[in-house]
Design a protein around this motif. Structure first.
Motif, PDB file in Angstrom:
ATOM      1  N   LYS A  57       8.192  23.972  12.871  1.00 38.09           N
ATOM      2  CA  LYS A  57       9.170  22.910  13.045  1.00 38.09           C
ATOM      3  C   LYS A  57       9.736  22.499  11.692  1.00 38.09           C
ATOM      4  CE  LYS A  57       7.370  20.702  17.166  1.00 38.09           C
ATOM      5  NZ  LYS A  57       6.836  19.461  17.718  1.00 38.09           N
ATOM      6  N   ARG A  58      10.995  22.103  11.726  1.00 37.31           N
ATOM      7  CA  ARG A  58      11.642  21.627  10.520  1.00 37.31           C
ATOM      8  C   ARG A  58      11.019  20.289  10.150  1.00 37.31           C
ATOM      9  NH1 ARG A  58      16.191  18.466   9.599  1.00 37.31           N
ATOM     10  NH2 ARG A  58      16.544  18.204  11.823  1.00 37.31           N
ATOM     11  N   LYS A  59      10.804  20.071   8.866  1.00 35.46           N
ATOM     12  CA  LYS A  59      10.229  18.805   8.416  1.00 35.46           C
ATOM     13  C   LYS A  59      11.231  17.692   8.627  1.00 35.46           C
ATOM     14  CE  LYS A  59       7.129  20.564   4.865  1.00 35.46           C
ATOM     15  NZ  LYS A  59       6.783  20.521   3.454  1.00 35.46           N
ATOM     16  N   LYS A  60      10.731  16.515   9.022  1.00 33.56           N
ATOM     17  CA  LYS A  60      11.586  15.350   9.186  1.00 33.56           C
ATOM     18  C   LYS A  60      11.983  14.836   7.809  1.00 33.56           C
ATOM     19  CE  LYS A  60       9.443  13.869  13.468  1.00 33.56           C
ATOM     20  NZ  LYS A  60       8.717  12.793  14.150  1.00 33.56           N
ATOM     21  N   PRO A  61      13.207  14.315   7.699  1.00 39.38           N
ATOM     22  CA  PRO A  61      13.617  13.773   6.391  1.00 39.38           C
ATOM     23  C   PRO A  61      12.774  12.542   6.040  1.00 39.38           C
ATOM     24  CG  PRO A  61      15.352  13.458   8.025  1.00 39.38           C
ATOM     25  CD  PRO A  61      14.274  14.248   8.674  1.00 39.38           C
ATOM     26  N   THR A  62      12.486  12.420   4.763  1.00 42.28           N
ATOM     27  CA  THR A  62      11.698  11.283   4.297  1.00 42.28           C
ATOM     28  C   THR A  62      12.563  10.026   4.322  1.00 42.28           C
ATOM     29  OG1 THR A  62      12.300  11.606   2.005  1.00 42.28           O
ATOM     30  CG2 THR A  62      10.335  12.776   2.791  1.00 42.28           C
ATOM     31  N   LEU A  63      11.949   8.891   4.083  1.00 39.29           N
ATOM     32  CA  LEU A  63      12.655   7.616   4.076  1.00 39.29           C
ATOM     33  C   LEU A  63      13.761   7.608   3.022  1.00 39.29           C
ATOM     34  CD1 LEU A  63      12.379   5.015   5.664  1.00 39.29           C
ATOM     35  CD2 LEU A  63      10.972   4.105   3.842  1.00 39.29           C
ATOM     36  N   MET A  64      13.473   8.155   1.846  1.00 39.16           N
ATOM     37  CA  MET A  64      14.479   8.192   0.775  1.00 39.16           C
ATOM     38  C   MET A  64      15.631   9.122   1.155  1.00 39.16           C
ATOM     39  SD  MET A  64      12.083   8.171  -2.630  1.00 39.16           S
ATOM     40  CE  MET A  64      13.436   8.643  -3.650  1.00 39.16           C
ATOM     41  N   GLU A  65      15.326  10.268   1.757  1.00 32.15           N
ATOM     42  CA  GLU A  65      16.379  11.200   2.154  1.00 32.15           C
ATOM     43  C   GLU A  65      17.268  10.584   3.230  1.00 32.15           C
ATOM     44  OE1 GLU A  65      14.166  15.472   1.348  1.00 32.15           O
ATOM     45  OE2 GLU A  65      13.959  14.501   3.302  1.00 32.15           O
ATOM     46  N   ARG A  66      16.669   9.855   4.182  1.00 35.56           N
ATOM     47  CA  ARG A  66      17.467   9.203   5.214  1.00 35.56           C
ATOM     48  C   ARG A  66      18.401   8.157   4.611  1.00 35.56           C
ATOM     49  NH1 ARG A  66      13.517   6.959   9.223  1.00 35.56           N
ATOM     50  NH2 ARG A  66      11.853   8.081   8.207  1.00 35.56           N
TER      51      ARG A  66
END
Length: 76
Positions: A57-66
């Protein structure tokens, strides 16, 4: 007090013994067979087929990336 399970087990054991005596009275015999094997599954192969490898699975974006993506979307 006698437990009903004990009475039922005793009655069932008597039925089994009667069936065994009837079996042997007919002249039948018990045949002991060789063991069926150890029952362990075969060892896994070291060969990896690239066609059957599951895709991760693709990693979820981190809080900073969001937050960065939100800022980029607001600029448009």
């Amino acid at each position: 007090m006698i437990d009903n399970y004990i009475l039922a087990g005793t009655a069932r054991q008597a039925e089994i013994e009667a069936a065994k005596h009837a079996f042997f009275a007919q002249g039948k015999r018990i045949q002991i067979l060789p063991p069926a094997g150890d029952g362990f599954p075969p060892e896994r192969s070291d060969k990896i087929d690239p066609e059957t490898v599951l895709k991760r699975k693709r990693k979820k974006p981190t809080l900073m990336e969001r937050a960065m993506l939100r800022r980029m979307a607001d600029e448009l």
